[in-house]
Motif scaffolding. Structure first.
Motif, PDB file in Angstrom:
ATOM      1  N   TYR A 227       0.885  -1.209  -0.180  1.00 34.14           N
ATOM      2  CA  TYR A 227       0.074  -0.095  -0.139  1.00 34.14           C
ATOM      3  C   TYR A 227       1.034   1.258   0.198  1.00 34.14           C
ATOM      4  O   TYR A 227       1.881   1.561   0.750  1.00 34.14           O
ATOM      5  N   ARG A 228       0.537   2.228  -0.922  1.00 32.24           N
ATOM      6  CA  ARG A 228       1.568   3.442  -0.959  1.00 32.24           C
ATOM      7  C   ARG A 228       0.273   4.561  -1.047  1.00 32.24           C
ATOM      8  O   ARG A 228      -0.242   4.459  -2.119  1.00 32.24           O
ATOM      9  N   ALA A 229       0.451   5.454  -0.134  1.00 33.05           N
ATOM     10  CA  ALA A 229      -0.363   6.417  -0.159  1.00 33.05           C
ATOM     11  C   ALA A 229      -0.100   7.779  -1.047  1.00 33.05           C
ATOM     12  O   ALA A 229      -0.198   8.796  -0.597  1.00 33.05           O
ATOM     13  N   ARG A 235      -0.730   5.590 -15.449  1.00 34.59           N
ATOM     14  CA  ARG A 235      -1.457   4.463 -15.940  1.00 34.59           C
ATOM     15  C   ARG A 235      -0.726   3.197 -15.371  1.00 34.59           C
ATOM     16  O   ARG A 235      -0.701   2.053 -15.517  1.00 34.59           O
ATOM     17  N   ARG A 236       0.521   3.276 -14.419  1.00 31.57           N
ATOM     18  CA  ARG A 236       1.199   2.428 -13.884  1.00 31.57           C
ATOM     19  C   ARG A 236       1.210   2.265 -12.483  1.00 31.57           C
ATOM     20  O   ARG A 236       2.018   1.541 -11.716  1.00 31.57           O
ATOM     21  N   HIS A 237       0.694   3.371 -11.617  1.00 36.05           N
ATOM     22  CA  HIS A 237       0.562   3.381 -10.227  1.00 36.05           C
ATOM     23  C   HIS A 237      -0.875   2.940  -9.699  1.00 36.05           C
ATOM     24  O   HIS A 237      -1.954   3.777 -10.129  1.00 36.05           O
ATOM     25  N   LEU A 367       8.522   1.191 -18.337  1.00 37.84           N
ATOM     26  CA  LEU A 367       7.976   0.742 -17.520  1.00 37.84           C
ATOM     27  C   LEU A 367       8.897  -0.002 -16.409  1.00 37.84           C
ATOM     28  O   LEU A 367       9.625  -0.801 -16.776  1.00 37.84           O
ATOM     29  N   GLU A 368       9.116   0.705 -15.097  1.00 37.23           N
ATOM     30  CA  GLU A 368       9.796   0.075 -14.146  1.00 37.23           C
ATOM     31  C   GLU A 368       9.074  -1.146 -13.686  1.00 37.23           C
ATOM     32  O   GLU A 368       8.039  -1.076 -13.259  1.00 37.23           O
ATOM     33  N   LEU A 369       9.800  -2.430 -13.629  1.00 36.42           N
ATOM     34  CA  LEU A 369       9.129  -3.511 -13.309  1.00 36.42           C
ATOM     35  C   LEU A 369       9.894  -4.012 -11.997  1.00 36.42           C
ATOM     36  O   LEU A 369       9.079  -4.694 -11.239  1.00 36.42           O
ATOM     37  N   SER A 370      11.033  -3.851 -11.625  1.00 40.53           N
ATOM     38  CA  SER A 370      11.539  -4.262 -10.478  1.00 40.53           C
ATOM     39  C   SER A 370      12.722  -3.352 -10.031  1.00 40.53           C
ATOM     40  O   SER A 370      13.288  -2.645 -10.914  1.00 40.53           O
ATOM     41  N   SER A 371      13.039  -3.371  -8.754  1.00 40.64           N
ATOM     42  CA  SER A 371      14.093  -2.696  -8.065  1.00 40.64           C
ATOM     43  C   SER A 371      14.758  -3.593  -7.021  1.00 40.64           C
ATOM     44  O   SER A 371      14.143  -4.370  -6.484  1.00 40.64           O
ATOM     45  N   GLY A 372      15.927  -3.667  -6.982  1.00 38.98           N
ATOM     46  CA  GLY A 372      16.711  -4.373  -6.103  1.00 38.98           C
ATOM     47  C   GLY A 372      18.064  -4.140  -5.876  1.00 38.98           C
ATOM     48  O   GLY A 372      18.447  -3.235  -6.570  1.00 38.98           O
ATOM     49  N   TRP A 413      15.163  -8.551  -4.442  1.00 40.53           N
ATOM     50  CA  TRP A 413      14.207  -7.342  -5.293  1.00 40.53           C
ATOM     51  C   TRP A 413      12.750  -7.608  -4.867  1.00 40.53           C
ATOM     52  O   TRP A 413      12.158  -8.481  -4.400  1.00 40.53           O
ATOM     53  N   GLY A 414      12.117  -6.500  -5.371  1.00 40.95           N
ATOM     54  CA  GLY A 414      10.541  -6.499  -5.464  1.00 40.95           C
ATOM     55  C   GLY A 414      10.225  -6.094  -6.857  1.00 40.95           C
ATOM     56  O   GLY A 414      10.873  -5.425  -7.735  1.00 40.95           O
ATOM     57  N   PHE A 415       9.137  -6.946  -7.388  1.00 38.29           N
ATOM     58  CA  PHE A 415       8.806  -7.045  -8.695  1.00 38.29           C
ATOM     59  C   PHE A 415       7.536  -6.753  -8.705  1.00 38.29           C
ATOM     60  O   PHE A 415       6.631  -7.459  -8.082  1.00 38.29           O
ATOM     61  N   GLY A 416       7.035  -5.785  -9.774  1.00 42.89           N
ATOM     62  CA  GLY A 416       5.438  -5.370  -9.646  1.00 42.89           C
ATOM     63  C   GLY A 416       4.842  -6.331 -10.482  1.00 42.89           C
ATOM     64  O   GLY A 416       4.823  -6.519 -11.710  1.00 42.89           O
ATOM     65  N   LEU A 417       3.847  -7.219  -9.995  1.00 33.82           N
ATOM     66  CA  LEU A 417       3.394  -8.286 -10.692  1.00 33.82           C
ATOM     67  C   LEU A 417       2.267  -7.650 -11.581  1.00 33.82           C
ATOM     68  O   LEU A 417       2.107  -7.937 -12.981  1.00 33.82           O
ATOM     69  N   ASP A 418       1.493  -6.569 -11.230  1.00 35.95           N
ATOM     70  CA  ASP A 418       0.606  -6.172 -12.144  1.00 35.95           C
ATOM     71  C   ASP A 418       1.095  -5.326 -13.263  1.00 35.95           C
ATOM     72  O   ASP A 418       0.487  -5.481 -14.565  1.00 35.95           O
ATOM     73  N   ARG A 419       2.394  -4.834 -12.805  1.00 42.71           N
ATOM     74  CA  ARG A 419       3.043  -4.234 -14.347  1.00 42.71           C
ATOM     75  C   ARG A 419       3.478  -5.414 -15.135  1.00 42.71           C
ATOM     76  O   ARG A 419       3.468  -5.252 -16.362  1.00 42.71           O
ATOM     77  N   PHE A 420       4.005  -6.417 -14.583  1.00 46.96           N
ATOM     78  CA  PHE A 420       4.260  -7.534 -15.442  1.00 46.96           C
ATOM     79  C   PHE A 420       2.861  -7.977 -16.418  1.00 46.96           C
ATOM     80  O   PHE A 420       3.060  -8.485 -17.569  1.00 46.96           O
ATOM     81  N   ASN A 429      -3.145   0.194 -19.425  1.00 50.12           N
ATOM     82  CA  ASN A 429      -3.506   0.653 -18.041  1.00 50.12           C
ATOM     83  C   ASN A 429      -3.469  -0.149 -16.995  1.00 50.12           C
ATOM     84  O   ASN A 429      -4.147  -1.150 -17.377  1.00 50.12           O
ATOM     85  N   ILE A 430      -2.854   0.094 -15.930  1.00 48.43           N
ATOM     86  CA  ILE A 430      -2.719  -0.912 -14.800  1.00 48.43           C
ATOM     87  C   ILE A 430      -3.945  -1.477 -14.380  1.00 48.43           C
ATOM     88  O   ILE A 430      -4.114  -2.725 -13.864  1.00 48.43           O
ATOM     89  N   ARG A 431      -4.909  -0.542 -14.291  1.00 47.53           N
ATOM     90  CA  ARG A 431      -6.391  -1.005 -13.843  1.00 47.53           C
ATOM     91  C   ARG A 431      -7.004  -2.193 -14.698  1.00 47.53           C
ATOM     92  O   ARG A 431      -7.786  -2.663 -14.322  1.00 47.53           O
TER      93      ARG A 431
HETATM   94  P1  ATP Z   1       7.952   3.950  -9.264  1.00 48.80           P
HETATM   95  O1  ATP Z   1       9.226   4.692  -9.350  1.00 48.80           O
HETATM   96  O2  ATP Z   1       7.500   3.313 -10.746  1.00 48.80           O
HETATM   97  O3  ATP Z   1       6.769   4.683  -8.559  1.00 48.80           O
HETATM   98  P2  ATP Z   1       9.036   2.627  -7.215  1.00 48.80           P
HETATM   99  O4  ATP Z   1      10.542   2.760  -7.258  1.00 48.80           O
HETATM  100  O5  ATP Z   1       8.442   3.502  -6.169  1.00 48.80           O
HETATM  101  O6  ATP Z   1       8.118   2.654  -8.504  1.00 48.80           O
HETATM  102  P3  ATP Z   1       9.707   0.107  -5.733  1.00 48.80           P
HETATM  103  O7  ATP Z   1       9.744   0.555  -4.344  1.00 48.80           O
HETATM  104  O8  ATP Z   1      10.973  -0.169  -6.351  1.00 48.80           O
HETATM  105  O9  ATP Z   1       8.981   1.265  -6.636  1.00 48.80           O
HETATM  106  O10 ATP Z   1       8.709  -1.216  -5.780  1.00 48.80           O
HETATM  107  C1  ATP Z   1       9.068  -2.376  -6.408  1.00 48.80           C
HETATM  108  C2  ATP Z   1       8.207  -2.660  -7.708  1.00 48.80           C
HETATM  109  O11 ATP Z   1       7.016  -2.532  -7.268  1.00 48.80           O
HETATM  110  C3  ATP Z   1       8.254  -1.738  -8.736  1.00 48.80           C
HETATM  111  O12 ATP Z   1       9.345  -2.004  -9.557  1.00 48.80           O
HETATM  112  C4  ATP Z   1       6.911  -1.564  -9.465  1.00 48.80           C
HETATM  113  O13 ATP Z   1       7.060  -2.495 -10.515  1.00 48.80           O
HETATM  114  C5  ATP Z   1       6.140  -2.017  -8.350  1.00 48.80           C
HETATM  115  N1  ATP Z   1       5.432  -0.825  -8.139  1.00 48.80           N
HETATM  116  C6  ATP Z   1       5.682   0.054  -7.136  1.00 48.80           C
HETATM  117  N2  ATP Z   1       5.127   0.954  -6.757  1.00 48.80           N
HETATM  118  C7  ATP Z   1       3.977   0.630  -7.444  1.00 48.80           C
HETATM  119  C8  ATP Z   1       2.444   1.221  -7.484  1.00 48.80           C
HETATM  120  N3  ATP Z   1       2.058   2.170  -6.892  1.00 48.80           N
HETATM  121  N4  ATP Z   1       1.589   0.349  -8.363  1.00 48.80           N
HETATM  122  C9  ATP Z   1       1.729  -0.658  -9.010  1.00 48.80           C
HETATM  123  N5  ATP Z   1       3.072  -1.234  -8.854  1.00 48.80           N
HETATM  124  C10 ATP Z   1       4.116  -0.485  -7.981  1.00 48.80           C
END
Ligand code: ATP
Ligand code: MN
Length: 445
Positions: A227-229, A235-237, A367-372, A413-420, A429-431
C-alpha cells in the motif's frame, strides 16, 4: 444423465445443474444427454425456433428451442428470459448447422437460476463499448467479457509459473504482516490508521521482514498486496498493488538479477504455451525475451538522455519523462545498474568507494518492473545509513537488533506483478489487469 467423471476435479452434488462445461460438449457424442449452466449471451427467435447462446468460463454453446419439441412454457420462457441471466439447460446434443457451430443442444428443460435485470450497467458481449470507469463499477459483470476474462486467465498462469520458478530455486514462500508499526523506508507514503490507540500503517513493502528472514530461512519469497499513499495519477501506479518479493542469503546482486530474468522467461513461455487463445482474444503477441537482458549503466542512461537533448545531470534521479525517452531507445527488457548511492534507499549496499549503489532496476521500455540489489548486512553500517537518510535508528531498533544476531550477506528485489501483467497482456492501463483497483478516486467496488 451422463455420469460425472471425477478425474481429480470437484464433482457437483447437483449434477442436474451441469454435466458439462460448454467446451467439453465439443468432444461429446451426438445424441448424448447434456446439461450446461451459464449465462445467456444472446437470444434469437426465428418462427417456431429460438436460438440461444450460452456462455460459461470455457466458451459458448448454441441451444435450440423447438416449439414442437419443448413445452409451450419453456418456449415462451426462452423467448423472454433477460439476457445475461444464469440458466441451467438440459437437452440432447445434435449436429450444428452453422459453420462455427459444430454441435448444438436441442433443449428439453431450462431453469432460470439467477435472473439478470434489464438494462444492465454494461453489455459484457462487448458489442457496446464501455469506458474503463463503467466497467470497473460493474467489474463482476465486466468479467463476463471474453477480453477481460482472458486477462485474468493469463494472470493466473503467470502467477502459477512465478510460484513454481521461485519454489524450484529453493525459495520458501512466506507471509509477513501487512499491519506494521514502523515504516520500511521512511514515512512519506504510508497509509496510517489507529491500532487500538497506537499509530499503525499498511505495509508499503516487506523489505525489512524479508531481510530478517534470510538469517534463518535463507531464501524467501512473498507475493502480496502493498500500500502506498501516493497521489500519483498514472497508468502504472495504484495505491494497492501486488509485489513479488524475494530475498536470498549469500547471494550477490548478479545472482538475483539472473533469477528475475529466469522468472520472466519462464512465465512468458508458460503464457505463450497455455494462453494462446487468450492472447488471440486480446490480439496481443508476446515473444520469449532475449537473455541476458541488456545492462545499461546509470551513466550511460544519462548520456543517452543528454544526446536526446534532455537536460539531466550526473546524480539526478530519472523522472517519468526521462524513462519515457529511454523506453523509446530500449523497448524491451533491460537493466539500469550502477546507480549513484544517494538515489537508492538506506538498506542498499555500496561499492567500496561508497559512490555507487549495488542496485539495479529492471525496465520494460519505460515501465519499471523491479528494483533490487545487494543489501547492507552490517548493523553498524545500516545505523549510519539510517542517520544519513535522516531516519532515526531508535525507530528502527526492532530491525537493527536482528543484525546483531548473525546476519548473512543477502540480496533481493521487489517485482511489480501488475506491471508484468501489463506487458503480458498488452494493456496500457494497470487498472485493466487488477480486479478491484485502488486509486485516489476509486475505493468502490
Ligand atoms: P515507481 O518509481 O514506478 O513509482 P518505485 O521505485 O517507487 O516505483 P519500488 O519501491 O522499487 O517502486 O517497488 C518495486 C516494484 O513494485 C516496482 O518496480 C514496481 O514494479 C512495483 N510498484 C511500486 N509501486 C507501485 C505502484 N504504486 N503501483 C503498481 N506497482 C508498483
Ligand atoms: Mn523502484
Amino acid at each position: 444423465m451422463k455420469e460425472l467423471k471425477s478425474n481429480g476435479r470437484l464433482v457437483l452434488m447437483s449434477p442436474f445443474l451441469r454435466s458439462h462445461y460448454c467446451k467439453e460438449i465439443l468432444s461429446e457424442k451426438i445424441g448424448a444427454n447434456v446439461t450446461i449452466a451459464g449465462w445467456i449471451e444472446d437470444i434469437r427467435p426465428m418462427g417456431s425456433l429460438v436460438f440461444m447462446t450460452i456462455r460459461d468460463k470455457t466458451g459458448v454453446s448454441q441451444v435450440v428451442f423447438n416449439k414442437n419439441k419443448t413445452s409451450n412454457e419453456i418456449f415462451v420462457l426462452a423467448k423472454n428470459v433477460p439476457r445475461q441471466s444464469i440458466v441451467s439447460l438440459k437437452g440432447i446434443l445434435s449436429k450444428g448447422k452453422g459453420k462455427n457451430i459444430p454441435k448444438e443442444i436441442q433443449a428439453k428443460e431450462m431453469h432460470v437460476l439467477g435472473e439478470a435485470i434489464h438494462p444492465l450497467l454494461l453489455d459484457p458481449t462487448g458489442r457496446v463499448n464501455a469506458s474503463i470507469d463503467t466497467r470497473l463499477n460493474a467489474r463482476a459483470l465486466d468479467l463476463r467479457n471474453v477480453k477481460t476474462m482472458a486477462i485474468f486467465k493469463i494472470r493466473h498462469i503467470a502467477l502459477q509459473s512465478i510460484h513454481r520458478t521461485l519454489s524450484d530455486e529453493g525459495f520458501l514462500e512466506v507471509n509477513t504482516a501487512k499491519i506494521i508499526g514502523q515504516a520500511a523506508e521512511g514515512g512519506a507514503t504510508l497509509f496510517p490508521f489507529d491500532y487500538f490507540g497506537k499509530d499503525a500503517f499498511l505495509a508499503q513493502s516487506p523489505q525489512l521482514f524479508k531481510e530478517q528472514l534470510t538469517m534463518s530461512l535463507d531464501r524467501v519469497f512473498e507475493i502480496a498486496s502493498y500500500y502506498r499513499a501516493e497521489k500519483s495519477h498514472t497508468r502504472r501506479h495504484l495505491n494497492e498493488f501486488i509485489s513479488v518479493d524475494i530475498e536470498a542469503a549469500f547471494a550477490e546482486k548478479e545472482d538475483v538479477m539472473e533469477l528475475a530474468e529466469k522468472m520472466v522467461e519462464n512465465a512468458t513461455a508458460e503464457v505463450i504455451e497455455k494462453c494462446s487463445n487468450e492472447l488471440r482474444t486480446l490480439e496481443h503477441k508476446i515473444e520469449a525475451p532475449k537473455r541476458p537482458f541488456q545492462k545499461l549503466t546509470y551513466t550511460q542512461a544519462i548520456n543517452e538522455l543528454n544526446q536526446e537533448g534532455i537536460k539531466i545531470k550526473d546524480g539526478d534521479d530519472l523522472k517519468d519523462h526521462d524513462l519515457q525517452v529511454l523506453g523509446k531507445i530500449h523497448s524491451e527488457y533491460f537493466w539500469i545498474i550502477d546507480w549513484p548511492a544517494k538515489l537508492k534507499p538506506f538498506y542498499i549496499a555500496r561499492t567500496t568507494d561508497g559512490k555507487k549503489a549495488l542496485s539495479f532496476d529492471l525496465q520494460f521500455g519505460y515501465l519499471e518492473l523491479s528494483s533490487g540489489g545487494k543489501r547492507v548486512s552490517d548493523g553498524k553500517e545500516l545505523e549510519e545509513r539510517l542517520k544519513e537518510s535522516g531516519l532515526s535508528p531508535k525507530n528502527f531498533e526492532d530491525h537493527l537488533k536482528t543484525f546483531r544476531w548473525g546476519m548473512p550477506p543477502h540480496s533481493g528485489w521487489g517485482f511489480g506483478l501488475d506491471r508484468f501483467l501489463m506487458i503480458l497482456t498488452g494493456m496500457e492501463n494497470i487498472r485493466e489487469v487488477v480486479l478491484y483497483p485502488r486509486d485516489q478516486d476509486r475505493l468502490l467496488p
